[in-house]
Design an enzyme around this catalytic site. Sequence first.
Site, mmCIF file in Angstrom:
data_model
loop_
_atom_site.group_PDB
_atom_site.id
_atom_site.type_symbol
_atom_site.label_atom_id
_atom_site.label_comp_id
_atom_site.label_asym_id
_atom_site.label_seq_id
_atom_site.Cartn_x
_atom_site.Cartn_y
_atom_site.Cartn_z
ATOM 1 N N SER A 53 60.055 85.471 0.882
ATOM 2 C CA SER A 53 58.453 85.043 1.246
ATOM 3 C C SER A 53 57.683 86.534 1.110
ATOM 4 O O SER A 53 56.578 85.611 0.531
ATOM 5 C CB SER A 53 58.851 85.477 3.023
ATOM 6 O OG SER A 53 59.781 86.823 3.402
ATOM 7 N N GLU A 123 70.514 78.906 0.657
ATOM 8 C CA GLU A 123 69.828 78.823 1.695
ATOM 9 C C GLU A 123 70.824 77.426 1.335
ATOM 10 O O GLU A 123 70.703 77.085 0.185
ATOM 11 C CB GLU A 123 68.229 78.585 1.787
ATOM 12 C CG GLU A 123 67.763 79.233 2.032
ATOM 13 C CD GLU A 123 65.821 79.213 1.931
ATOM 14 O OE1 GLU A 123 65.902 77.651 1.356
ATOM 15 O OE2 GLU A 123 65.248 79.883 2.028
ATOM 16 N N GLU A 190 66.975 79.012 10.795
ATOM 17 C CA GLU A 190 65.428 79.736 10.878
ATOM 18 C C GLU A 190 65.582 78.329 11.935
ATOM 19 O O GLU A 190 65.609 77.448 11.246
ATOM 20 C CB GLU A 190 65.290 79.363 9.460
ATOM 21 C CG GLU A 190 63.815 79.579 9.951
ATOM 22 C CD GLU A 190 63.273 79.720 8.103
ATOM 23 O OE1 GLU A 190 63.987 80.450 7.825
ATOM 24 O OE2 GLU A 190 61.740 80.051 8.499
HETATM 25 O O1 KIV Z 1 62.764 84.477 2.736
HETATM 26 C C1 KIV Z 1 62.455 85.276 4.028
HETATM 27 O O2 KIV Z 1 61.842 86.321 4.567
HETATM 28 C C2 KIV Z 1 63.934 84.731 4.995
HETATM 29 C C3 KIV Z 1 63.046 84.994 6.574
HETATM 30 C C4 KIV Z 1 62.169 84.534 6.854
HETATM 31 C C5 KIV Z 1 64.551 85.429 6.621
HETATM 32 O O3 KIV Z 1 64.644 83.987 4.343
#
Ligand code: KIV
Length: 272
Positions: A53, A123, A190
């Site tokens: 993120s 993921e 999620e």
């Molecule tokens: O990249 C991220 O921040 C995440 C979280 C939303 C779990 O994978």
Amino acid sequence: MSAVSKDAKRMTTLTLQRMKEEGEKITMLTAYDYSMAKVIDDAGIDVILVGDSASNVMAGHETTLPITLDQMIYHASSVIRAVKKALVVVDLPFGTYQGNSTKALSSAIRIMKESGAHAVKLEGGEEIVDSVSRILTAGVPVMGHLGLTPQSIYKFGTYTVRAKEDEEAQQLLSDAKLLERVGVFGLVMEKIPADLAKTVTENLRIPTIGIGAGNQTDGQVLVSHDLFGITKEFNPRFLRRYMDLYNGMKGAVESYISDVKSSDFPNESEQY
Ligand code: KIV
């Protein structure tokens, strides 16, 4: 055993396992830089996620897809320099592990070697299980991530809640069990229905960490910029903001501009 440390208080994957067994909730937040990681670690968080993120909140991309392995290593090594207690988990970015377990292993090794992180997160379910297994053979702890997996956004086409229908819910449960069987130490879920997250949590020995997955998971994770209220435009139902830092910071900058313009700053006690 995962993160090896002489500091007995350092969180490890074993600590997280024990927390699940004892019913103590696990706390996890993202961090991408030294200063933020220091605040979050000093506050006593259990796990810091150097999430991809960063692609959104640090670099301003619309998706998590553009961030590179080098960029993730840069963020992770900045975080690691700040952290004394938390377990630091780093996302393997898009394109560094899917469909190629050899590449997955070398990506994970680069993260561990060049940043000093303690674990990686990937993921996906059965489609990435070869990559997960291969990374585990090198002694690198792996965390799974199911449900809304943002690296697959162009497959989903939307950031809406996943696994509302029975078929996808059954697949998620079966993926979760598979990931546990091959040896992941924990699982992020999620944006899935709370009942499904509860079922998965009850069916796994390893801890589950939810984001938009209700409160029956073993722990919770949020993107720290969301928690602090820096990201104003992102308002999903699951998000609880603990501050309005955007307006706080904006107000501080406005005051600074005004003080400089009026020659109020610096004053006599602020000069040499
Ligand atoms: O990249 C991220 O921040 C995440 C979280 C939303 C779990 O994978």
